[in-house]
Design an enzyme around this catalytic site. Structure first.
Site, PDB file in Angstrom:
ATOM      1  N   TYR A  22       0.836  -1.211   0.000  1.00  0.00           N
ATOM      2  CA  TYR A  22       0.000   0.000   0.000  1.00  0.00           C
ATOM      3  C   TYR A  22       0.873   1.264   0.000  1.00  0.00           C
ATOM      4  O   TYR A  22       0.644   2.199  -0.776  1.00  0.00           O
ATOM      5  CB  TYR A  22      -0.902  -0.037   1.236  1.00  0.00           C
ATOM      6  CG  TYR A  22      -1.902   1.086   1.334  1.00  0.00           C
ATOM      7  CD1 TYR A  22      -3.041   1.099   0.533  1.00  0.00           C
ATOM      8  CD2 TYR A  22      -1.712   2.134   2.240  1.00  0.00           C
ATOM      9  CE1 TYR A  22      -3.968   2.122   0.642  1.00  0.00           C
ATOM     10  CE2 TYR A  22      -2.633   3.157   2.351  1.00  0.00           C
ATOM     11  CZ  TYR A  22      -3.761   3.148   1.550  1.00  0.00           C
ATOM     12  OH  TYR A  22      -4.673   4.169   1.649  1.00  0.00           O
ATOM     13  N   ILE A  28      -8.465   9.063   9.054  1.00  0.00           N
ATOM     14  CA  ILE A  28      -9.755   9.693   8.783  1.00  0.00           C
ATOM     15  C   ILE A  28     -10.864   8.751   9.235  1.00  0.00           C
ATOM     16  O   ILE A  28     -10.772   7.533   9.037  1.00  0.00           O
ATOM     17  CB  ILE A  28      -9.902   9.973   7.265  1.00  0.00           C
ATOM     18  CG1 ILE A  28      -8.711  10.791   6.748  1.00  0.00           C
ATOM     19  CG2 ILE A  28     -11.224  10.663   6.959  1.00  0.00           C
ATOM     20  CD1 ILE A  28      -8.516  12.141   7.386  1.00  0.00           C
ATOM     21  N   ALA A  79       3.934   1.584  -0.998  1.00  0.00           N
ATOM     22  CA  ALA A  79       4.625   1.711  -2.290  1.00  0.00           C
ATOM     23  C   ALA A  79       3.677   2.300  -3.334  1.00  0.00           C
ATOM     24  O   ALA A  79       4.061   3.168  -4.126  1.00  0.00           O
ATOM     25  CB  ALA A  79       5.138   0.350  -2.759  1.00  0.00           C
TER      26      ALA A  79
END
Lengths: 77, 245
Positions: B152, B185, B154
């Site tokens: 993720y 978030i 990368a």
């Protein structure tokens, strides 16, 4: 001078803002007419639109001069 | 404050929390929006809640052909694509020593390669129009790294390098390419975390709270606006101070 050549010349003159007499058979878009690499992509896009043809990326790379463009479009139509 | 009347925006991952908030903020600013995602029901629901300037275009981003077709579908539906927001993303976490080629490839394919394909698909029209906004949703972990997320991270760091490169190439045509990098978030994804996990995360966030999807959407709205014409190749970090650059 063929109809294709006239239409191609008009596009080149408009897009690159060069004098019409500079657009000779052997004129290279990049070396002689001041185009950058993005301009050449846009010229190809404009040719595709004007002539209703598809110019694949590998063919587009071979279109270096005004003469190349006219020859390719004549063959593709 | 920002006026997007007459602009057409394509948003991927619009069925998710952040994507939905982005779609709403662009819509509220006057844009016509094309909502893309894999789950049709939430897309339809969102479109219905927005109004008539919302179109639904389901797309599986791991399907290369479907991705390549999406910009054209969006242009057919709206007339053009002036704003592209690449928000869709997946995770397949694992410690690096155990990460399979498939876990690596699928995350890179959806997060990075589909972004590349969509950028390619919209730039032609933007070049002609001499106006365009591309906003790629990266992540704080693309800049900091995160254990268990080599794939993720990368993909999200790759997005930043790619965006900067495209930004160089198309700046002279009135097209900007930027990234927004969210921190933690509040979304359906983070709702699943235990209270213990959440408080652990919050010790790393100077603001002392998680961010809202609307706070990401506001950053996207700015970068999509005519006012942001001179901002390109940048990454706007929205993370409550969790990492500062």
């Amino acid at each position: 001078m063929s109809d294709v050549a006239d239409r191609v010349r008009k596009i080149v003159v408009e897009h690159l803002g060069v004098e019409e007499d500079k657009v000779t058979e052997a004129a290279s878009f990049i070396d002689d007419l001041g185009a950058d690499s993005l301009d050449t992509v846009e010229l190809v896009m404009a040719f595709e639109e004007e002539f209703g043809i598809e110019i694949p990326d590998d063919a587009a790379e071979t279109i270096q001069t005004f003469g190349d463009a006219v020859k390719f479009i004549d063959g593709a139509k | 404050m920002f006026d997007l009347n007459g602009k057409n925006a394509l948003i991927t991952g619009a069925s998710g929390g952040i994507g939905g908030a982005i779609a709403k903020s662009l819509y509220d600013a006057g844009a016509t929006v094309a909502l893309s995602g894999t789950r049709v029901a939430p897309l339809e629901e969102l479109a219905a809640s927005l109004g008539e300037r919302a179109h639904v275009l389901p797309c599986n981003l791991s399907d290369a052909e479907a991705v390549t077709a999406l910009p054209k579908q969006a242009a057919d539906a709206m007339g053009s694509v002036d704003i592209l927001v690449n928000n869709a993303g997946i995770t397949r976490d694992n410690i690096f020593m155990r990460m399979s080629d498939d876990e690596w490839a699928s995350v890179l394919e959806v997060n990075l390669t589909s972004t590349m394909r969509l950028c390619k698909g919209v730039i032609r029209g933007m070049m002609k129009a001499r106006w365009g906004r591309i906003v790629n949703i990266s992540s704080v972990v693309g800049a900091t790294g995160n254990p268990g997320q080599a794939n993720y991270a990368a993909s999200k760091a790759g997005m930043v390098g790619m965006s900067k490169s495209i930004a160089y190439e198309v700046a002279s045509r009135g097209i900007t390419v930027n990234c927004v990098a969210p921190g933690f978030i509040t979304t359906a994804m983070t709702d699943k975390l235990t209270d213990e996990q959440k408080s652990g995360i919050l010790t790393q966030v100077p603001a002392g709270r998680m961010g809202d999807a609307e706070e990401i959407a506001a950053a996207v709205l700015y970068l999509s606006s005519p006012e942001a014409a001179y901002v390109t190749g940048t990454t706007l970090h929205v993370n409550g101070g969790m990492a500062m650059f």
